[in-house]
Design an enzyme around this catalytic site. Structure first.
Site, PDB file in Angstrom:
ATOM      1  N   HIS A 263       3.249 -18.133   1.137  1.00 16.60           N
ATOM      2  CA  HIS A 263       4.688 -18.345   1.041  1.00 16.60           C
ATOM      3  C   HIS A 263       4.976 -19.814   0.774  1.00 16.60           C
ATOM      4  O   HIS A 263       4.279 -20.687   1.281  1.00 16.60           O
ATOM      5  CB  HIS A 263       5.388 -17.900   2.339  1.00 16.60           C
ATOM      6  CG  HIS A 263       6.848 -17.674   2.128  1.00 16.60           C
ATOM      7  ND1 HIS A 263       7.764 -18.687   2.184  1.00 16.60           N
ATOM      8  CD2 HIS A 263       7.537 -16.557   1.812  1.00 16.60           C
ATOM      9  CE1 HIS A 263       8.961 -18.200   1.929  1.00 16.60           C
ATOM     10  NE2 HIS A 263       8.853 -16.908   1.695  1.00 16.60           N
ATOM     11  N   ASP A 319       6.606  -9.154   1.670  1.00 11.73           N
ATOM     12  CA  ASP A 319       6.273  -8.100   0.714  1.00 11.73           C
ATOM     13  C   ASP A 319       5.020  -7.323   1.081  1.00 11.73           C
ATOM     14  O   ASP A 319       4.818  -6.217   0.582  1.00 11.73           O
ATOM     15  CB  ASP A 319       6.070  -8.720  -0.683  1.00 11.73           C
ATOM     16  CG  ASP A 319       7.359  -9.323  -1.201  1.00 11.73           C
ATOM     17  OD1 ASP A 319       8.376  -8.618  -1.149  1.00 11.73           O
ATOM     18  OD2 ASP A 319       7.347 -10.481  -1.623  1.00 11.73           O
TER      19      ASP A 319
END
Ligand code: COA
Length: 382
Positions: A263, A319
């Site tokens: 991320h 996700d």
């Protein structure tokens, strides 16, 4: 470039682009806050509709306010017949995110407040868009499968109505709650790429539909919202537990990224992943088959272990476990990113309203690396 301009790192990492009261992230500690409330508080106790109110108003609603918002959302769920006609005219194999982007852009023609950018009109447009993106996504799926879109059911919550319009049956309470939590977790994430795209477009005083169309385009990329679909395609390709280690090894040795991991802001666990991990496991257990959770968990173990050894603190992001969760809820894989939009429309609209309320055109500079002072050479002499 003028002397006062400075060069930021690639991708504007850690650059604070504007003040905002909507969402806070502490990437080091893995904290996500909407309007003052930790995401875990909201995921455990609230509903998507309450979160929508919070993002737009900066506080949770009381009963009367929530009921008023519910009624407004319900009353705007229907989409114009012309937009359904447009969806029917799309190629049957159109990528759903492309179809969503085009349908949302077309919605603007039929908005009764079209051309009015006043705060009141923008708020009404935000309500319509939040209600209608869900209807559009369900309609896109039904039409490409040769079915008629279903009319929304007024008695159902936003989450339940979406699942109903998609599958043609009232969802179980557990399915509704799981989906509602997924909507809450995806609702906002500060200045992520799609939200920033929306704010850049809104900053020119283009209308809300233009801003949201920009956002949908940005969300579609595999490095942003598109990652959840890639995760599921990877899980399906791996197929069973005995293939996991070999698959991951091959990818990492080839220097390829494993989707759903890493991320730009979180340097520790993405708090949304913590939630989705347990949801994926719980749904698998309830269905008597934890295969997709088990494969995901093993991939995570290998990648995180190896990256930790290399001192690269990357972890599962939102996700990673949303993929197996949606799969077990029976949602088609290429709808995962559109479903992200069904939720994130609430955050996008909140940010666009905030941008309009205190607007400044967003116009950064580039660091010019090209040549200077070249003399024009006629084309036949080059
Ligand atoms: N799999 C394997 N290695 C990864 C990785 C992944 N998913 N994500 C990051 N890395 C590695 C990079 O190769 C890089 O290694 P290097 O320093 O040897 O080049 C290092 O970790 C830092 O990654 P980088 O891509 O520079 O970090 P970033 O902050 O720019 O990237 C993402 C953030 C999200 C773009 C990146 O982690 C990624 O592409 N993840 C997969 C896509 C995804 O899940 N996107 C959804 C985000 S919510």
């Amino acid at each position: 470039m003028t002397k006062s301009a400075t060069t930021q790192g690639a991708g504007l990492r850690d650059v604070v682009a504007a003040p905002s009261s909507i969402c806070f992230i502490d990437g080091e500690k893995g904290i996500l806050v909407y309007g003052g409330y930790n995401i875990h508080e909201l995921a455990e106790n609230s509903t998507f509709e309450e979160v929508v109110y919070l993002l737009w108003n900066g506080r949770l609603p009381n009963k009367v306010e929530l009921e008023a918002l519910n009624q407004e959302l319900v009353s705007h769920r229907g989409i114009p017949a012309a937009v359904i006609g447009l969806i029917k005219a799309f190629p049957k194999d159109a990528v759903p995110m492309d179809a969503l982007r085009t349908a949302v852009s077309a919605l603007s023609f039929y908005d009764p407040d079209h051309g009015d950018n006043s705060p009141e009109a923008c708020r009404r447009k935000a309500i319509r868009l939040t209600a209608q993106v869900a209807t559009i996504v369900a309609a896109i799926d039904r039409v490409r499968n040769g079915k008629e879109p279903l009319d929304p059911k007024p008695g159902l919550s936003h989450a339940a109505n979406f699942l109903y319009m998609l599958n043609g049956r009232d969802p179980l309470d557990v399915e509704t709650r799981a989906f509602d939590i997924a909507l809450i977790l995806h609702a906002d994430h500060e200045f992520n790429a799609s939200t920033f795209a929306a704010r850049v477009t809104a900053g020119t005083l283009a209308d809300l539909y233009a801003a949201i169309t920009s956002a949908i385009g940005a969300l579609s990329g595999p490095l942003h919202g598109g990652a959840n679909e890639q995760v599921m395609r990877m899980l399906l390709e791996i197929g069973s537990m005995e293939n996991v280690d070999g698959f991951v090894r091959k990818k990492l040795d080839a220097g390829q990224k494993i989707m759903g991991i890493g991320h730009a802001v979180y340097k520790t666990e993405d708090p949304r992943a913590t939630y989705l991990r347990s949801m994926s496991e719980a749904i698998g257990k309830r269905q008597g088959d934890t295969k997709w959770f088990d494969i995901s968990h093993r991939i995570e173990e290998i990648v995180v272990g190896e990256m930790t050894q290399k001192d690269k603190p990357i972890r599962a992001n939102v996700d990673f476990y949303s993929a197996s969760t949606y799969y077990m809820l029976g949602i088609p894989v290429d709808l995962y990113t559109p479903i992200f939009a069904v939720s994130r429309i609430s955050g996008w609209t909140a940010h666009v309203l905030e941008q309009y309320a205190n607007n400044k055109l967003i116009r950064p500079r580039s660091e010019y690396l090209g040549e200077m002072n070249l003399k024009y050479v006629p084309i036949d002499q080059r």
